[in-house]
Every structure is written in C-alpha cells, then in structure tokens.
Design a protein around this motif. Structure first.
Motif, PDB file in Angstrom:
ATOM      1  N   ARG A  75       1.686   7.040  -6.517  1.00 41.32           N
ATOM      2  CA  ARG A  75       0.630   7.959  -7.047  1.00 41.32           C
ATOM      3  C   ARG A  75       1.253   9.223  -6.812  1.00 41.32           C
ATOM      4  O   ARG A  75       0.908  10.112  -7.609  1.00 41.32           O
ATOM      5  CB  ARG A  75      -0.697   7.585  -6.246  1.00 41.32           C
ATOM      6  CG  ARG A  75      -1.309   6.153  -6.906  1.00 41.32           C
ATOM      7  CD  ARG A  75      -2.403   5.863  -5.883  1.00 41.32           C
ATOM      8  NE  ARG A  75      -3.429   6.774  -5.926  1.00 41.32           N
ATOM      9  CZ  ARG A  75      -4.343   6.915  -5.102  1.00 41.32           C
ATOM     10  NH1 ARG A  75      -4.628   5.861  -4.190  1.00 41.32           N
ATOM     11  NH2 ARG A  75      -5.415   7.918  -5.064  1.00 41.32           N
ATOM     12  N   LEU A  76       1.751   9.525  -5.524  1.00 38.31           N
ATOM     13  CA  LEU A  76       2.281  10.802  -5.011  1.00 38.31           C
ATOM     14  C   LEU A  76       3.237  11.124  -6.195  1.00 38.31           C
ATOM     15  O   LEU A  76       3.083  12.449  -6.567  1.00 38.31           O
ATOM     16  CB  LEU A  76       2.912  10.804  -3.859  1.00 38.31           C
ATOM     17  CG  LEU A  76       3.375  12.144  -3.520  1.00 38.31           C
ATOM     18  CD1 LEU A  76       2.234  13.213  -3.537  1.00 38.31           C
ATOM     19  CD2 LEU A  76       3.921  11.891  -1.802  1.00 38.31           C
ATOM     20  N   GLU A  77       3.941  10.581  -6.693  1.00 35.64           N
ATOM     21  CA  GLU A  77       5.197  10.785  -7.427  1.00 35.64           C
ATOM     22  C   GLU A  77       4.605  11.193  -8.990  1.00 35.64           C
ATOM     23  O   GLU A  77       4.997  12.138  -9.446  1.00 35.64           O
ATOM     24  CB  GLU A  77       6.001   9.541  -7.765  1.00 35.64           C
ATOM     25  CG  GLU A  77       7.448   9.909  -8.644  1.00 35.64           C
ATOM     26  CD  GLU A  77       8.330   8.560  -8.701  1.00 35.64           C
ATOM     27  OE1 GLU A  77       8.679   8.177  -9.975  1.00 35.64           O
ATOM     28  OE2 GLU A  77       8.663   8.178  -7.642  1.00 35.64           O
ATOM     29  N   ASP A 102       0.958  -1.265  -0.092  1.00 35.86           N
ATOM     30  CA  ASP A 102      -0.075   0.047   0.012  1.00 35.86           C
ATOM     31  C   ASP A 102       0.865   1.366  -0.097  1.00 35.86           C
ATOM     32  O   ASP A 102       0.550   2.334  -0.677  1.00 35.86           O
ATOM     33  CB  ASP A 102      -0.945  -0.050   1.109  1.00 35.86           C
ATOM     34  CG  ASP A 102      -2.096  -1.038   1.344  1.00 35.86           C
ATOM     35  OD1 ASP A 102      -2.138  -1.798   0.092  1.00 35.86           O
ATOM     36  OD2 ASP A 102      -2.539  -1.323   2.127  1.00 35.86           O
ATOM     37  N   LEU A 103       1.763   1.517   1.006  1.00 35.32           N
ATOM     38  CA  LEU A 103       2.847   2.309   0.749  1.00 35.32           C
ATOM     39  C   LEU A 103       3.483   2.654  -0.386  1.00 35.32           C
ATOM     40  O   LEU A 103       3.754   3.640  -0.772  1.00 35.32           O
ATOM     41  CB  LEU A 103       3.850   2.346   1.828  1.00 35.32           C
ATOM     42  CG  LEU A 103       3.247   2.521   3.311  1.00 35.32           C
ATOM     43  CD1 LEU A 103       4.447   2.105   4.349  1.00 35.32           C
ATOM     44  CD2 LEU A 103       2.945   3.880   3.773  1.00 35.32           C
ATOM     45  N   GLU A 104       3.957   1.478  -1.010  1.00 41.59           N
ATOM     46  CA  GLU A 104       4.573   1.586  -2.316  1.00 41.59           C
ATOM     47  C   GLU A 104       3.751   2.059  -3.507  1.00 41.59           C
ATOM     48  O   GLU A 104       3.995   3.080  -4.286  1.00 41.59           O
ATOM     49  CB  GLU A 104       5.014   0.082  -2.990  1.00 41.59           C
ATOM     50  CG  GLU A 104       6.106   0.209  -3.990  1.00 41.59           C
ATOM     51  CD  GLU A 104       6.246  -1.051  -4.450  1.00 41.59           C
ATOM     52  OE1 GLU A 104       6.004  -1.623  -5.531  1.00 41.59           O
ATOM     53  OE2 GLU A 104       7.247  -1.792  -3.458  1.00 41.59           O
ATOM     54  N   GLU A 105       2.297   1.862  -3.431  1.00 40.76           N
ATOM     55  CA  GLU A 105       1.425   2.243  -4.485  1.00 40.76           C
ATOM     56  C   GLU A 105       1.103   3.816  -4.117  1.00 40.76           C
ATOM     57  O   GLU A 105       1.002   4.351  -5.101  1.00 40.76           O
ATOM     58  CB  GLU A 105       0.074   1.414  -4.124  1.00 40.76           C
ATOM     59  CG  GLU A 105       0.133   0.148  -4.735  1.00 40.76           C
ATOM     60  CD  GLU A 105      -1.075  -0.859  -4.672  1.00 40.76           C
ATOM     61  OE1 GLU A 105      -2.078  -0.184  -3.929  1.00 40.76           O
ATOM     62  OE2 GLU A 105      -1.162  -1.911  -5.103  1.00 40.76           O
ATOM     63  N   LEU A 106       0.893   4.232  -2.597  1.00 39.44           N
ATOM     64  CA  LEU A 106       0.867   5.586  -2.631  1.00 39.44           C
ATOM     65  C   LEU A 106       2.080   6.436  -2.897  1.00 39.44           C
ATOM     66  O   LEU A 106       1.723   7.402  -3.504  1.00 39.44           O
ATOM     67  CB  LEU A 106       0.490   5.653  -0.956  1.00 39.44           C
ATOM     68  CG  LEU A 106      -0.847   5.341  -0.458  1.00 39.44           C
ATOM     69  CD1 LEU A 106      -0.750   5.323   0.990  1.00 39.44           C
ATOM     70  CD2 LEU A 106      -1.660   6.363  -1.025  1.00 39.44           C
TER      71      LEU A 106
END
Length: 88
Positions: free
Chosen positions: A78-80, A71-75
């Motif tokens: 997305r932020l990037e 989840d943190l990697e996906e977030l």
C-alpha cells in the motif's frame, strides 16, 4: 495415480501463506480440543496433555508471526502504491 504418487508429485510445491495459515488454524483447533477435552487418569496422560499445550502455544505463535508478516507485506504494498501515485 496412487496416494504416494500424488504426495510425491506435490512434494515440490510449497503451500502458500494462506494455506499454511489454514493448516495452523486446524492444528490449533485440534490441540485446543485435546487440551480441553482430554481425560487425565494418570501421570502419563498429563504428560501428553502438557505436550499438546506446548504444541498449541507453538502453533499459535507461528500463526501470529505469519499474520504479522502478511500484514507488513500488505502495508508495504500500500505504501509503495501511494508513493507511486505521488510521483509526477
């Protein structure tokens, strides 16, 4: 090719996160089944049940940690992507 050859050939390849999560889910289901359906006739069987409970708790914790990491990697991705869109 024998099963041993297949196993050693694949030994260098690490499973990806989704494969590991699938394996953990299988292990969690099996440990839960053992805890829930296991028959206790004596103290030794109860020791085995306690070990299955510990294995279940450990696998569930590892599964949760891996899901959080995903989840943190996906977030982060997305932020990037959003930050790249905002740049002129």
């Amino acid at each position: 090719m024998s099963e041993a050859d297949n196993a050693s050939a694949g030994a260098g390849e690490l499973p990806n996160r989704d494969e590991i999560l699938d394996l953990l889910e299988d292990g969690i289901r099996e440990a839960h089944r053992k805890v829930k359906e296991g028959r206790v006739y004596d103290a030794e069987n109860e020791k085995v049940r306690i070990k299955w409970i510990r294995a279940l708790a450990y696998a569930a914790n590892v599964h949760r940690q891996m899901q959080n990491d995903r989840d943190l990697e996906e977030l982060s991705e997305r932020l990037e992507a959003l930050e790249e869109q905002e740049q002129p």
